[in-house]
Design an enzyme around this catalytic site. Structure first.
Site, short mmCIF file in Angstrom:
data_model
loop_
_atom_site.label_atom_id
_atom_site.label_comp_id
_atom_site.label_asym_id
_atom_site.label_seq_id
_atom_site.Cartn_x
_atom_site.Cartn_y
_atom_site.Cartn_z
N ASP B 102 0.85 -1.20 0.00
CA ASP B 102 0.00 0.00 0.00
C ASP B 102 0.89 1.25 0.00
O ASP B 102 1.81 1.36 0.81
CB ASP B 102 -0.92 -0.01 1.23
CG ASP B 102 -2.04 1.03 1.11
OD1 ASP B 102 -1.99 1.85 0.18
OD2 ASP B 102 -2.94 1.00 1.95
N HIS B 104 -0.51 4.40 0.14
CA HIS B 104 -1.27 5.56 0.60
C HIS B 104 -0.65 6.15 1.87
O HIS B 104 -0.45 5.45 2.85
CB HIS B 104 -2.73 5.17 0.81
CG HIS B 104 -3.42 4.86 -0.48
ND1 HIS B 104 -3.45 3.59 -1.00
CD2 HIS B 104 -4.07 5.65 -1.35
CE1 HIS B 104 -4.10 3.62 -2.16
NE2 HIS B 104 -4.50 4.86 -2.39
N SER B 158 -1.04 -7.81 5.06
CA SER B 158 0.24 -7.32 5.58
C SER B 158 0.10 -6.91 7.04
O SER B 158 1.06 -7.02 7.80
CB SER B 158 0.74 -6.14 4.76
OG SER B 158 0.84 -6.50 3.40
#
Lengths: 474, 226
Positions: B102, B104, B158
């Site tokens: 990710d 973000h 994760s």
């Protein structure tokens, strides 16, 4: 059932051609400097070979204007997506308008009314419901998460579950390198897959998204490339600035797609939303998303490529007045703008949760938007000058006329859901609210609508691919 | 001693004037007598802004910009204190990052800003952070809390991986583990056995304060939700 999409012959316009040109020119400037990050070696190599300036140490790609413009030129204006049942084939682009369902993380449990994570069976059920609804022209995976699927094979499990429960066109998500496995399943089933790609704003393609573009387009499957800057957070706080950033990000992905497979179909898909600075939430139900819908359709038309929107959305947490007015405003704007692809059906609080009720309510609004697009038929018969003369003034009327018998069900949308009964009849029926009726209809469909037939050999082969993918990814 | 410096510093913060905050902080550090008072004044001010944000009297950009101004001023004042060999007190140490898969960044960074102006030492590892990396950094800085963020549902595995790695390496009791981001729900917190979850950046500060004030060591049987 065949798919009946719509056509938008006179699309709504928000921006002037000069304004579109300014967005285009500004995007080209951003693509040249600073450029866009692609976090994938192979993508960087392809883009470098194609003529981009690539800074390997920062994974940064700078795009020459001539390359961007020639790639736009190469992208087809229309393309066909083949379903395994040819009746469900769809042609994206031009005047076509198709609706699909939204994709969410959770669902509102139809039994308890509480939010929870979806299981494989929930995905199967929601897919079957969408399969049964005639305003759902294509199916986006209803859930982006499955609690009981192997985490690393999530994308493949989602795709497999959807194709086991519908013959309609569907997308393939790019999660953890899921594209190659999804393409294998699609080939086994005998259909095209619409590769779903999402840039991360600002100006970044994560590894799995860049790999997704390569894997889908290399296997001759078109992609929908979406970019969703959040106004004021991952994009400028202005609509114009976020449109420009969105445009630059989509074009960067489009260039990669065209370099991998010149002439492959790309759906130019907008997704920008404002951030509500009072709470730091994504305001998916905002009317600015509607502005984005119209502008996105215009930008894509300027480029002569199919357009899409990863909306309409609502910020409402349950099916209620807010969910309905926010969705309706955006659905109408998507339809009037002639956006080729949008996903109005279902979804609460952006991408948070599905409810059966909202799916049925949005389905109703799509039917209304579709009725608008079908327009007004004007000819000798529908103008009915002879009939008006024949009936004359009161006490003449039209109820007993054959013209009425023929035309009323063609000219009037017989609402699948809305209550048009007189008050006393509605009262006798238990004074039921729309959401309650919607939920009951959805449950009826789930009890009666079967999953389509799938050859048992094909089903076994899908299971084998899933098993192989899980092993490869351990 | 210029008695107007602290009121001027507060004024500069409220005007979101980072440059002026720096200049005034430098001046206060040079004079060297009101450093702790200046830090306290800023902490009280930013807490007030946090409360105003909770009441929707001010909005996210105001809150973030003032927090960043404060961080800039704080860095100068703290450097002065540590230069003199004085202790800078902290509520605790937090290692933060967005999990592997990710990219973000925004929500996690916002949490980091709010924690650091809330008096925590924050070590932000950025995005796409592997589970092992969280542990290395936590060990290196002697963290109390590890915060793992994920906006997208595909980041969930994760987050689970981090908890599994901690358990497998026998370190689960060393840190409170908090998770956050768009992919996280209360059910998910319980499912993977994290210690806490906050729905907002302001909530994350309360969460960390609650955890460090707790009588119970990690891992908690019932996660704290703020």
């Amino acid at each position: 059932m065949t798919i009946k999409g719509y056509s938008c012959r006179r699309p709504l316009e928000l921006l002037s051609s000069d304004e579109l040109e300014e967005i285009h020119q500004g995007s080209l400037a951003v693509l040249e400097d600073p450029g866009v990050v692609f976090e994938d070696r192979e993508a960087l190599e392809i883009l470098a070979r194609g003529g981009c300036r690539v800074d390997q140490s920062r994974n940064l790609v700078q795009f020459p204007t001539s390359l961007v413009e020639s790639c736009i030129e190469q992208s087809p204006e229309m393309f066909t997506l083949r379903a395994r049942n040819p009746e469900y084939d769809l042609i994206f682009g031009g005047e076509t308008v198709y609706f699909g369902n939204f994709a969410t993380r959770d669902l509102i449990d139809p039994g308890t009314g509480l939010r929870r994570s979806p299981l494989i069976n929930d995905l199967a059920d929601f897919t079957r419901l969408c399969d049964a609804l005639d305003q759902v022209h294509f199916i986006i995976q209803p859930f982006a998460y499955l609690q009981n699927a192997p985490a690393r094979a999530l994308g493949e499990w989602i795709y497999a579950t959807v194709v086991r429960n519908t013959e309609k066109i569907t997308n393939g998500p790019s999660f953890f390198g899921s594209a190659p496995g999804i393409v294998r399943i699609a080939q086994t089933v005998g259909q095209d897959v619409l590769g779903g790609i999402c840039a991360a704003s600002p100006l970044t393609y994560p590894a799995d998204q860049a790999q997704g573009i390569i894997a889908f387009t290399r296997s001759n499957n078109p992609v929908l490339i979406l970019s969703g800057p959040s106004m004021g957070a991952t994009g400028p706080a202005t609509v114009a600035g976020s449109l420009l950033l969105q445009n630059a990000e989509i074009l960067a992905g489009l260039v990669l797609a065209q370099l991998v497979n010149p002439g492959i179909g790309v759906i130019y898909t907008g997704y920008f939303t404002p951030m509500d600075m009072r709470y730091g939430t994504m305001a998916g139900g905002a009317i600015e998303v509607g502005l984005g819908a119209v502008a996105t359709a215009q930008m894509a038309r300027r480029y002569r490529i199919p357009s899409g929107g990863w909306f309409p959305m609502t910020d409402a947490k349950i099916p209620d007045a807010q969910s309905t007015y926010e969705k309706t405003a955006q659905i109408m704007l998507c339809a009037l703008a002639g956006l080729n692809f949008s996903i109005p059906i279902g979804g609460h609080e952006n991408e948070s949760a599905h409810s059966l009720e909202q799916i049925m309510i949005d389905h109703e609004v799509c039917a209304m938007a579709g009725r608008y697009l079908d327009g007004v038929r004007v000819d000798r018969t529908t103008l009915a000058v002879d009939l008006i003369r024949e009936v004359g003034p009161i006490p003449g009327n039209y109820l007993s006329k054959r013209h009425t018998l023929k035309w009323w069900p063609q000219e009037y949308l017989i609402s699948p859901l809305s209550n048009k009964e007189p008050f006393d009849r509605w009262e006798k029926g238990g004074c039921r609210a729309t959401a309650e009726v919607a939920r009951e209809r959805a449950l009826e469909i789930l009890c009666t609508h079967p999953a389509p037939n799938l050859d048992p050999g094909v089903d076994r082969e899908i299971a084998r691919i899933l098993e192989a993918v899980e092993k490869e990814k351990v | 001693m210029n008695s107007k410096l602290i009121p001027e510093l507060k004024e500069a913060l409220l005007a979101y004037d980072e440059e002026r905050v720096r200049v005034l902080a430098e001046e206060i550090a040079r004079e060297g007598v009101q450093v702790r008072e200046a830090i306290d004044a800023m902490v009280i001010l930013i807490r007030g802004l946090g409360d105003q944000f909770e009441r929707t009297e001010i909005f996210l950009p105001e809150l973030i910009i003032s927090a960043e101004c404060m961080k800039a001023g704080m860095a100068i004042l703290e450097k002065h204190l540590t230069g003199k060999g004085e202790q800078v007190s902290r509520q605790g140490t937090v290692v933060l990052g967005t999990v592997r898969g990710d990219l973000h960044d925004i929500g996690k960074t916002l949490v980091g800003t709010m924690l650091s102006v809330g008096g925590f030492a924050v070590h932000d590892l950025g995005t796409d952070v592997r589970a092992e990396r969280f542990l290395e950094e936590a060990e290196r800085v002697g963290a109390d809390i590890i915060g793992a963020s994920s906006l997208i549902t595909t980041g969930r595995p994760s987050q689970r991986e981090l908890l599994e790695l901690l358990a497998a390496s026998g370190q689960r009791q060393k840190y409170y583990i908090i998770i956050g981001g768009g992919a996280v729900t209360e059910n998910w917190v319980s499912e993977i056995g994290a210690d806490g979850f906050a729905r907002s950046a302001g909530g994350a500060v309360k969460l960390c304060q609650t955890l460090l004030g707790s009588k119970f060591p990690a891992p908690l049987t019932d996660p704290v939700i703020c």
